[in-house]
Design a protein around this motif. Structure first.
Motif, PDB file in Angstrom:
ATOM      1  N   TYR A   7      36.023  23.521   9.391  1.00 32.85           N
ATOM      2  CA  TYR A   7      34.646  23.582   9.891  1.00 32.85           C
ATOM      3  C   TYR A   7      34.349  24.968  10.448  1.00 32.85           C
ATOM      4  CZ  TYR A   7      30.493  22.483  12.653  1.00 32.85           C
ATOM      5  OH  TYR A   7      29.226  22.487  13.187  1.00 32.85           O
ATOM      6  N   THR A   8      35.274  25.500  11.235  1.00 35.66           N
ATOM      7  CA  THR A   8      35.087  26.824  11.837  1.00 35.66           C
ATOM      8  C   THR A   8      35.002  27.903  10.764  1.00 35.66           C
ATOM      9  OG1 THR A   8      36.277  26.122  13.827  1.00 35.66           O
ATOM     10  CG2 THR A   8      36.061  28.484  13.459  1.00 35.66           C
ATOM     11  N   THR A   9      35.889  27.820   9.774  1.00 33.15           N
ATOM     12  CA  THR A   9      35.910  28.824   8.706  1.00 33.15           C
ATOM     13  C   THR A   9      34.631  28.780   7.877  1.00 33.15           C
ATOM     14  OG1 THR A   9      38.327  28.710   8.595  1.00 33.15           O
ATOM     15  CG2 THR A   9      37.189  29.634   6.684  1.00 33.15           C
ATOM     16  N   ILE A  10      34.180  27.573   7.542  1.00 28.08           N
ATOM     17  CA  ILE A  10      32.949  27.433   6.761  1.00 28.08           C
ATOM     18  C   ILE A  10      31.760  27.973   7.556  1.00 28.08           C
ATOM     19  CG2 ILE A  10      31.340  25.773   5.738  1.00 28.08           C
ATOM     20  CD1 ILE A  10      33.884  23.985   5.245  1.00 28.08           C
ATOM     21  N   ASP A  26      36.346  15.381  11.892  1.00 29.71           N
ATOM     22  CA  ASP A  26      36.063  14.813  10.567  1.00 29.71           C
ATOM     23  C   ASP A  26      34.572  14.533  10.426  1.00 29.71           C
ATOM     24  OD1 ASP A  26      38.212  14.723   8.880  1.00 29.71           O
ATOM     25  OD2 ASP A  26      39.024  12.881   9.710  1.00 29.71           O
ATOM     26  N   ALA A  27      33.994  13.949  11.464  1.00 33.47           N
ATOM     27  CA  ALA A  27      32.560  13.633  11.434  1.00 33.47           C
ATOM     28  C   ALA A  27      31.726  14.911  11.364  1.00 33.47           C
ATOM     29  CB  ALA A  27      32.175  12.811  12.660  1.00 33.47           C
ATOM     30  N   ASP A  28      32.149  15.956  12.081  1.00 37.09           N
ATOM     31  CA  ASP A  28      31.426  17.230  12.045  1.00 37.09           C
ATOM     32  C   ASP A  28      31.475  17.856  10.649  1.00 37.09           C
ATOM     33  OD1 ASP A  28      30.791  17.018  14.713  1.00 37.09           O
ATOM     34  OD2 ASP A  28      32.438  18.304  15.392  1.00 37.09           O
ATOM     35  N   LEU A  29      32.650  17.765  10.018  1.00 35.38           N
ATOM     36  CA  LEU A  29      32.777  18.310   8.668  1.00 35.38           C
ATOM     37  C   LEU A  29      31.917  17.523   7.694  1.00 35.38           C
ATOM     38  CD1 LEU A  29      34.121  20.422   6.853  1.00 35.38           C
ATOM     39  CD2 LEU A  29      36.062  18.850   6.575  1.00 35.38           C
ATOM     40  N   ASP A  30      31.890  16.202   7.844  1.00 36.22           N
ATOM     41  CA  ASP A  30      31.006  15.376   7.013  1.00 36.22           C
ATOM     42  C   ASP A  30      29.549  15.816   7.174  1.00 36.22           C
ATOM     43  OD1 ASP A  30      33.189  13.924   6.223  1.00 36.22           O
ATOM     44  OD2 ASP A  30      32.678  12.110   7.336  1.00 36.22           O
ATOM     45  N   ALA A  31      29.133  16.039   8.419  1.00 35.43           N
ATOM     46  CA  ALA A  31      27.744  16.426   8.690  1.00 35.43           C
ATOM     47  C   ALA A  31      27.424  17.790   8.095  1.00 35.43           C
ATOM     48  CB  ALA A  31      27.487  16.427  10.190  1.00 35.43           C
ATOM     49  N   LEU A  32      28.382  18.708   8.163  1.00 37.90           N
ATOM     50  CA  LEU A  32      28.168  20.035   7.588  1.00 37.90           C
ATOM     51  C   LEU A  32      27.968  19.937   6.081  1.00 37.90           C
ATOM     52  CD1 LEU A  32      30.147  23.240   8.510  1.00 37.90           C
ATOM     53  CD2 LEU A  32      29.707  22.672   6.136  1.00 37.90           C
ATOM     54  N   GLU A  62      30.380  12.626   1.322  1.00 36.66           N
ATOM     55  CA  GLU A  62      30.634  13.813   2.136  1.00 36.66           C
ATOM     56  C   GLU A  62      32.106  13.974   2.522  1.00 36.66           C
ATOM     57  OE1 GLU A  62      28.339  11.513   2.916  1.00 36.66           O
ATOM     58  OE2 GLU A  62      26.426  12.440   3.461  1.00 36.66           O
ATOM     59  N   SER A  63      32.761  12.868   2.855  1.00 41.50           N
ATOM     60  CA  SER A  63      34.148  12.956   3.299  1.00 41.50           C
ATOM     61  C   SER A  63      35.059  13.448   2.188  1.00 41.50           C
ATOM     62  CB  SER A  63      34.629  11.593   3.803  1.00 41.50           C
ATOM     63  OG  SER A  63      35.953  11.681   4.277  1.00 41.50           O
ATOM     64  N   GLU A  64      34.884  12.912   0.986  1.00 38.84           N
ATOM     65  CA  GLU A  64      35.719  13.347  -0.143  1.00 38.84           C
ATOM     66  C   GLU A  64      35.494  14.820  -0.446  1.00 38.84           C
ATOM     67  OE1 GLU A  64      35.926   9.609  -3.146  1.00 38.84           O
ATOM     68  OE2 GLU A  64      33.939  10.082  -2.355  1.00 38.84           O
ATOM     69  N   ILE A  65      34.245  15.259  -0.392  1.00 41.10           N
ATOM     70  CA  ILE A  65      33.932  16.669  -0.654  1.00 41.10           C
ATOM     71  C   ILE A  65      34.514  17.550   0.447  1.00 41.10           C
ATOM     72  CG2 ILE A  65      32.055  18.353  -0.844  1.00 41.10           C
ATOM     73  CD1 ILE A  65      30.363  15.988  -2.025  1.00 41.10           C
ATOM     74  N   LEU A  70      24.323  19.443   1.093  1.00 37.94           N
ATOM     75  CA  LEU A  70      23.905  18.639  -0.079  1.00 37.94           C
ATOM     76  C   LEU A  70      22.478  18.117   0.072  1.00 37.94           C
ATOM     77  CD1 LEU A  70      27.107  16.477  -0.676  1.00 37.94           C
ATOM     78  CD2 LEU A  70      26.513  18.703  -1.648  1.00 37.94           C
ATOM     79  N   VAL A  71      22.119  17.760   1.301  1.00 41.86           N
ATOM     80  CA  VAL A  71      20.771  17.219   1.559  1.00 41.86           C
ATOM     81  C   VAL A  71      20.161  18.002   2.715  1.00 41.86           C
ATOM     82  CG1 VAL A  71      19.411  15.140   1.948  1.00 41.86           C
ATOM     83  CG2 VAL A  71      21.690  14.955   0.892  1.00 41.86           C
ATOM     84  N   PRO A  72      19.720  19.221   2.448  1.00 40.48           N
ATOM     85  CA  PRO A  72      19.184  20.048   3.541  1.00 40.48           C
ATOM     86  C   PRO A  72      17.935  19.423   4.162  1.00 40.48           C
ATOM     87  CG  PRO A  72      18.757  21.053   1.394  1.00 40.48           C
ATOM     88  CD  PRO A  72      19.680  19.909   1.142  1.00 40.48           C
ATOM     89  N   ALA A  73      17.795  19.645   5.447  1.00 39.90           N
ATOM     90  CA  ALA A  73      16.626  19.118   6.143  1.00 39.90           C
ATOM     91  C   ALA A  73      15.354  19.719   5.569  1.00 39.90           C
ATOM     92  CB  ALA A  73      16.731  19.439   7.640  1.00 39.90           C
ATOM     93  N   PRO A  74      14.297  18.926   5.419  1.00 42.66           N
ATOM     94  CA  PRO A  74      13.039  19.448   4.845  1.00 42.66           C
ATOM     95  C   PRO A  74      12.361  20.437   5.803  1.00 42.66           C
ATOM     96  CG  PRO A  74      12.756  17.193   5.627  1.00 42.66           C
ATOM     97  CD  PRO A  74      14.225  17.493   5.744  1.00 42.66           C
TER      98      PRO A  74
END
Length: 359
Positions: free
Chosen positions: A51-54, A344-350, A77-80, A355-359
């Motif tokens: 997460y930090t690196t990304i 893990d949840a933070d990485l999923d959210a990132l 998201e988790s698999e990705i 994939l689905v950017p906020a409008p």
């Protein structure tokens, strides 16, 4: 005081002088390359680090995450996110291959952490450890030092995985984990398998033990010399090292969760791994400190006596301070497991935001 460019800094001097080795607490390729120039021979990756690196290099990783998603249209998201961790790990492991070959598997390893969501299932942890170990020849796999984790550690070691025991803060956790690795190695050896190139390590997260005891002192109103609180992790690590040496355990101890320079300087001369974040490596290497062997120098009894006022220090310091069943409920264990689960949840959210950017 900065070192002249032609003069080795304290990190490289220590690496050239002692068996103590330096691993980088990050898989960021820029940081790892510089750490290798300091004498670094290992590194680590996990969802927090990914997460930090990304976040640090969005220009690189956003496009790569999108490529993973495009190539796997049914993945969530988790698999990705975990595929991103794997890709990051493989790239970092490549930089460490020269050290891996030089040290015959003992160093030159990249640590990959198992999914913390499997923390209640020993078989899933061990199976994933085997999977991750096959990403590259120089992978070492992290599993937490809980009752379930120790079962998985022995199983995965027996199946040929070099382990890095994590979520570990105490002498009893380290010793039980070291013994589990030993059992796995002996079972493997008894069946005729070569174990000579395996490189297991047992982490004690020294700084996180310090953090926990500081919070306990504040919570419970314990009167103590505050300077003693900087020595708790060091004291636990040195006590565990003494036990490992006396019993001839194969795994080396690894100091992680760096909080102060004592967690590097006090372990020089020991056959151990020290894994500070890159920013601490920069601080040490820009100093005029001259490394000396201090692993066998005991922590001053004054500090030990001060720390013994804290019940959780005694639980962490004494080999019989906790049973295996108590590991998971020990304060820093529960706190760190929750942080890893949140990561893990933070990485999923990132990944979701890409994939689905906020409008």
């Amino acid at each position: 005081m900065s070192n002249p460019s032609q003069t080795p800094g304290p990190l490289l001097t220590a690496a050239q002088s002692f068996d103590t080795v330096l691993w980088n607490d990050s898989a960021d390729l820029d940081e790892l390359s510089q750490s290798i120039s300091f004498g670094g021979v290992g590194a680590t990756c996990n969802p927090v680090i990914a997460y930090t690196t990304i976040s640090k290099h969005p220009d690189i990783w956003k496009a790569r995450i999108q490529e993973i998603a495009d190539a796997n249209p049914t993945w969530g998201e988790s698999e990705i996110g975990w595929q991103t961790v794997k890709n990051m790990s493989v790239e970092a492991a490549k930089l460490l291959e020269p050290a891996f070959e030089k040290y015959n598997g003992r160093n030159g390893r990249l640590s990959v952490q198992t999914d913390p969501r499997f923390h209640r299932d020993a078989k899933k942890l061990a199976d994933q450890a085997v999977e991750f170990s096959e990403l590259a020849p120089n992978i070492v796999v992290k599993v937490p030092a809980t009752k379930v984790g120790i079962e998985a550690i022995e199983d995965a070691t027996y199946r040929g995985v070099s382990m890095n025991v994590t979520v570990s803060f105490s002498v009893p956790q380290a010793v039980k984990a070291g013994e589990a690795i030993e059992r796995g190695l002996e079972r493997r050896k008894a069946e005729g398998h070569d174990i000579s190139t395996m490189g297991p390590v047992v982490t004690i997260m020294c700084g996180r033990l310090d953090d926990w005891l500081k919070s306990v002192v504040a919570r419970d109103g314990i009167y103590i010399d505050p300077s003693a609180l900087e020595w708790a992790g060091v004291a636990a690590f040195k006590n565990a090292y003494r036990i490992f040496q006396e019993r001839g355990l194969t795994a080396r101890l690894l100091c992680a969760a760096f909080r102060n320079v004592l967690q590097w300087s006090e372990f020089q001369g020991g056959d151990v791994v020290v894994s500070p974040p890159f920013k601490w490596q920069q601080i040490i290497n820009a100093s005029d400190y001259e490394p000396v062997a201090r692993m066998d120098v005991p922590v001053d009894e004054y500090y030990i006596n001060q720390l013994r006022r804290i019940p959780d220090f005694n639980r962490a310091y004494e080999e019989d301070g906790m049973s295996v069943e108590e590991f998971e409920t020990f304060g820093p264990t529960a706190k760190t497991l929750r942080q890893f689960l949140n990561a893990d949840a933070d990485l999923d959210a990132l990944v979701r935001d890409i994939l689905v950017p906020a409008p």
